[in-house]
Design an enzyme around this catalytic site. Structure first.
Site, PDB file in Angstrom:
ATOM      1  N   GLY A  11       1.809  23.888 -19.509  1.00 39.34           N
ATOM      2  CA  GLY A  11       0.715  24.019 -20.482  1.00 39.34           C
ATOM      3  C   GLY A  11      -0.541  24.592 -19.852  1.00 39.34           C
ATOM      4  N   SER A 141      -4.011   9.675 -19.084  1.00 40.30           N
ATOM      5  CA  SER A 141      -5.293   9.630 -19.807  1.00 40.30           C
ATOM      6  C   SER A 141      -5.855   8.218 -19.706  1.00 40.30           C
ATOM      7  CB  SER A 141      -5.060   9.961 -21.282  1.00 40.30           C
ATOM      8  OG  SER A 141      -6.193   9.617 -22.048  1.00 40.30           O
ATOM      9  N   TYR A 154      -0.411   8.471 -28.793  1.00 36.38           N
ATOM     10  CA  TYR A 154      -0.913   9.139 -27.579  1.00 36.38           C
ATOM     11  C   TYR A 154      -1.066   8.132 -26.425  1.00 36.38           C
ATOM     12  CZ  TYR A 154      -4.043  12.116 -24.778  1.00 36.38           C
ATOM     13  OH  TYR A 154      -4.626  12.855 -23.769  1.00 36.38           O
ATOM     14  N   LYS A 158       0.866   8.084 -22.839  1.00 41.27           N
ATOM     15  CA  LYS A 158       0.151   8.212 -21.568  1.00 41.27           C
ATOM     16  C   LYS A 158       0.320   6.968 -20.687  1.00 41.27           C
ATOM     17  CE  LYS A 158      -1.471  12.385 -22.138  1.00 41.27           C
ATOM     18  NZ  LYS A 158      -1.066  13.486 -21.258  1.00 41.27           N
ATOM     19  N   ILE A 187     -12.826  14.978 -21.732  1.00 43.98           N
ATOM     20  CA  ILE A 187     -13.059  16.258 -21.068  1.00 43.98           C
ATOM     21  C   ILE A 187     -13.297  17.316 -22.141  1.00 43.98           C
ATOM     22  CG2 ILE A 187     -12.109  17.949 -19.427  1.00 43.98           C
ATOM     23  CD1 ILE A 187     -12.450  15.126 -18.178  1.00 43.98           C
TER      24      ILE A 187
HETATM   25  P1  NAI Z   1      -5.254  21.576 -24.706  1.00 45.56           P
HETATM   26  O1  NAI Z   1      -4.746  21.306 -26.066  1.00 45.56           O
HETATM   27  O2  NAI Z   1      -6.415  22.481 -24.543  1.00 45.56           O
HETATM   28  O3  NAI Z   1      -4.061  22.113 -23.776  1.00 45.56           O
HETATM   29  C1  NAI Z   1      -2.786  21.588 -23.813  1.00 45.56           C
HETATM   30  C2  NAI Z   1      -1.824  22.638 -23.313  1.00 45.56           C
HETATM   31  O4  NAI Z   1      -0.492  22.142 -23.398  1.00 45.56           O
HETATM   32  C3  NAI Z   1      -1.877  23.916 -24.163  1.00 45.56           C
HETATM   33  O5  NAI Z   1      -1.868  25.032 -23.307  1.00 45.56           O
HETATM   34  C4  NAI Z   1      -0.600  23.837 -24.975  1.00 45.56           C
HETATM   35  O6  NAI Z   1      -0.107  25.105 -25.350  1.00 45.56           O
HETATM   36  C5  NAI Z   1       0.324  23.145 -23.982  1.00 45.56           C
HETATM   37  N1  NAI Z   1       1.482  22.551 -24.636  1.00 45.56           N
HETATM   38  C6  NAI Z   1       1.497  21.783 -25.760  1.00 45.56           C
HETATM   39  N2  NAI Z   1       2.765  21.464 -26.072  1.00 45.56           N
HETATM   40  C7  NAI Z   1       3.559  22.037 -25.130  1.00 45.56           C
HETATM   41  C8  NAI Z   1       4.961  22.055 -24.907  1.00 45.56           C
HETATM   42  N3  NAI Z   1       5.804  21.441 -25.749  1.00 45.56           N
HETATM   43  N4  NAI Z   1       5.444  22.720 -23.824  1.00 45.56           N
HETATM   44  C9  NAI Z   1       4.605  23.350 -22.974  1.00 45.56           C
HETATM   45  N5  NAI Z   1       3.276  23.381 -23.149  1.00 45.56           N
HETATM   46  C10 NAI Z   1       2.758  22.727 -24.218  1.00 45.56           C
HETATM   47  O7  NAI Z   1      -5.548  20.151 -24.079  1.00 45.56           O
HETATM   48  P2  NAI Z   1      -6.302  19.716 -22.724  1.00 45.56           P
HETATM   49  O8  NAI Z   1      -7.503  18.976 -23.124  1.00 45.56           O
HETATM   50  O9  NAI Z   1      -6.414  20.844 -21.782  1.00 45.56           O
HETATM   51  O10 NAI Z   1      -5.243  18.641 -22.181  1.00 45.56           O
HETATM   52  C11 NAI Z   1      -4.407  18.856 -21.065  1.00 45.56           C
HETATM   53  C12 NAI Z   1      -3.781  17.528 -20.670  1.00 45.56           C
HETATM   54  O11 NAI Z   1      -4.814  16.605 -20.351  1.00 45.56           O
HETATM   55  C13 NAI Z   1      -2.960  16.886 -21.790  1.00 45.56           C
HETATM   56  O12 NAI Z   1      -1.835  16.230 -21.241  1.00 45.56           O
HETATM   57  C14 NAI Z   1      -3.923  15.862 -22.361  1.00 45.56           C
HETATM   58  O13 NAI Z   1      -3.264  14.812 -22.990  1.00 45.56           O
HETATM   59  C15 NAI Z   1      -4.659  15.425 -21.103  1.00 45.56           C
HETATM   60  N6  NAI Z   1      -5.945  14.808 -21.355  1.00 45.56           N
HETATM   61  C16 NAI Z   1      -6.973  15.483 -21.947  1.00 45.56           C
HETATM   62  C17 NAI Z   1      -8.188  14.864 -22.156  1.00 45.56           C
HETATM   63  C18 NAI Z   1      -9.355  15.553 -22.791  1.00 45.56           C
HETATM   64  O14 NAI Z   1     -10.358  14.879 -23.038  1.00 45.56           O
HETATM   65  N7  NAI Z   1      -9.308  16.846 -23.058  1.00 45.56           N
HETATM   66  C19 NAI Z   1      -8.390  13.454 -21.790  1.00 45.56           C
HETATM   67  C20 NAI Z   1      -7.263  12.838 -21.159  1.00 45.56           C
HETATM   68  C21 NAI Z   1      -6.082  13.505 -20.957  1.00 45.56           C
END
Ligand code: NAI
Length: 246
Positions: A11, A141, A154, A158, A187
């Site tokens: 991702g 998370s 979620y 996590k 974030i």
């Molecule tokens: P985002 O939504 O911007 O990015 C998530 C990425 O995962 C995207 O590039 C998406 O295309 C990809 N993705 C989704 N389903 C997929 C699949 N089936 N196979 C491959 N790729 C897939 O989200 P963000 O904020 O960058 O989050 C990244 C990680 O950090 C996630 O695991 C999220 O749960 C975790 N996280 C984020 C927080 C935040 O506040 N933004 C807080 C805590 C954890």
């Protein structure tokens, strides 16, 4: 510091995954940029890495699909002969109160966030074990530690990632493979951008440092866990959350 290392970030087309890919590349790693559907965005991540004078390539795979993960692992080994750093970052949210949460929304989140991480680790494990080295970093998370109203699916996924991390860390510990989790707080990414202003103000009150984090803050913690300085650290959960989970 990561020169000669081969890293895979799931991702990595945007947000935290993209920041991790760029940070690992900055430290010298060759980065495999995984994406599920957004090829154009993922290509931009690859281009930015190449502009830094580092190596990168694109590999498509929906982490929820076990067979695709198997093929991805085989392709990585075919092209590079090894994998040193696996970052399981891909994740989604489907928020809602438990009473109204559909089974589909629960399953989708578990399938990508938890089972996706399981599929990837499982299919790369034989290569890691043969190498007798490697780093696996799973993005969890603070919701997996504290729980969060409206995020039962979620938070469960996590928290599951943390259990998975600790168990695999124990299994791999004698083989020179370190397995850790990073637990971001709030974030500033597309995942959190949709929140209304009032909710954001409330969120900031819950963070001892009083502000949201940046994707780069998470990326730097991941790069630390991927590097030599973290070679005696395994089975840990590193919170990058401005103090939320204290
Ligand atoms: P985002 O939504 O911007 O990015 C998530 C990425 O995962 C995207 O590039 C998406 O295309 C990809 N993705 C989704 N389903 C997929 C699949 N089936 N196979 C491959 N790729 C897939 O989200 P963000 O904020 O960058 O989050 C990244 C990680 O950090 C996630 O695991 C999220 O749960 C975790 N996280 C984020 C927080 C935040 O506040 N933004 C807080 C805590 C954890």
């Amino acid at each position: 510091m990561l020169e000669g290392k081969i890293a895979l970030v799931t991702g990595a087309s945007r947000g935290i995954g993209k920041a991790i890919a760029l940070e690992l590349a900055e430290k010298g790693a060759t980065v495999i940029v995984n994406y599920a559907g957004s090829e154009q965005l993922a290509q931009e991540t690859v281009n930015e890495i190449k502009e830094k004078g580092r190596e990168a390539c694109l590999m498509q795979c929906n982490v929820a699909d076990d067979e695709s993960c198997k093929q991805l692992a085989e392709e990585v080994i075919r092209q590079y002969g090894r994998l040193d750093i696996l970052v399981n970052n891909a994740g989604i949210t489907r928020d809602g109160l438990i009473m109204r949460m559909s089974e589909e929304d629960f399953d989708q989140v578990l399938d990508i966030n938890l089972k996706g991480t399981f599929h990837m680790i499982r299919h790369f494990s034989k290569y890691f074990l043969k190498q007798r080295s490697g780093r696996i970093i799973n993005i969890s998370s603070v919701s997996g530690i504290l729980g969060n109203a409206g995020q039962a699916n979620y938070s469960a996924s996590k928290a599951g990632v943390i259990g998975l991390t600790k168990s695999v860390a124990r299994e791999f510990a004698t083989r020179g493979i370190c397995v850790n989790a990073v637990a971001p707080g709030f974030i500033d990414t597309d995942m959190t951008k949709g929140m209304p202003e009032s909710a954001l103000a409330e969120v900031n009150k819950m963070i001892p440092m009083g502000k949201m984090g940046d994707a780069k803050d998470v990326a730097k913690a991941v790069a630390f866990l991927a590097g030599e300085d973290a070679s005696y650290i395994t089975g840990q959960v590193l919170c990058v959350d401005g103090g939320m989970a204290i």
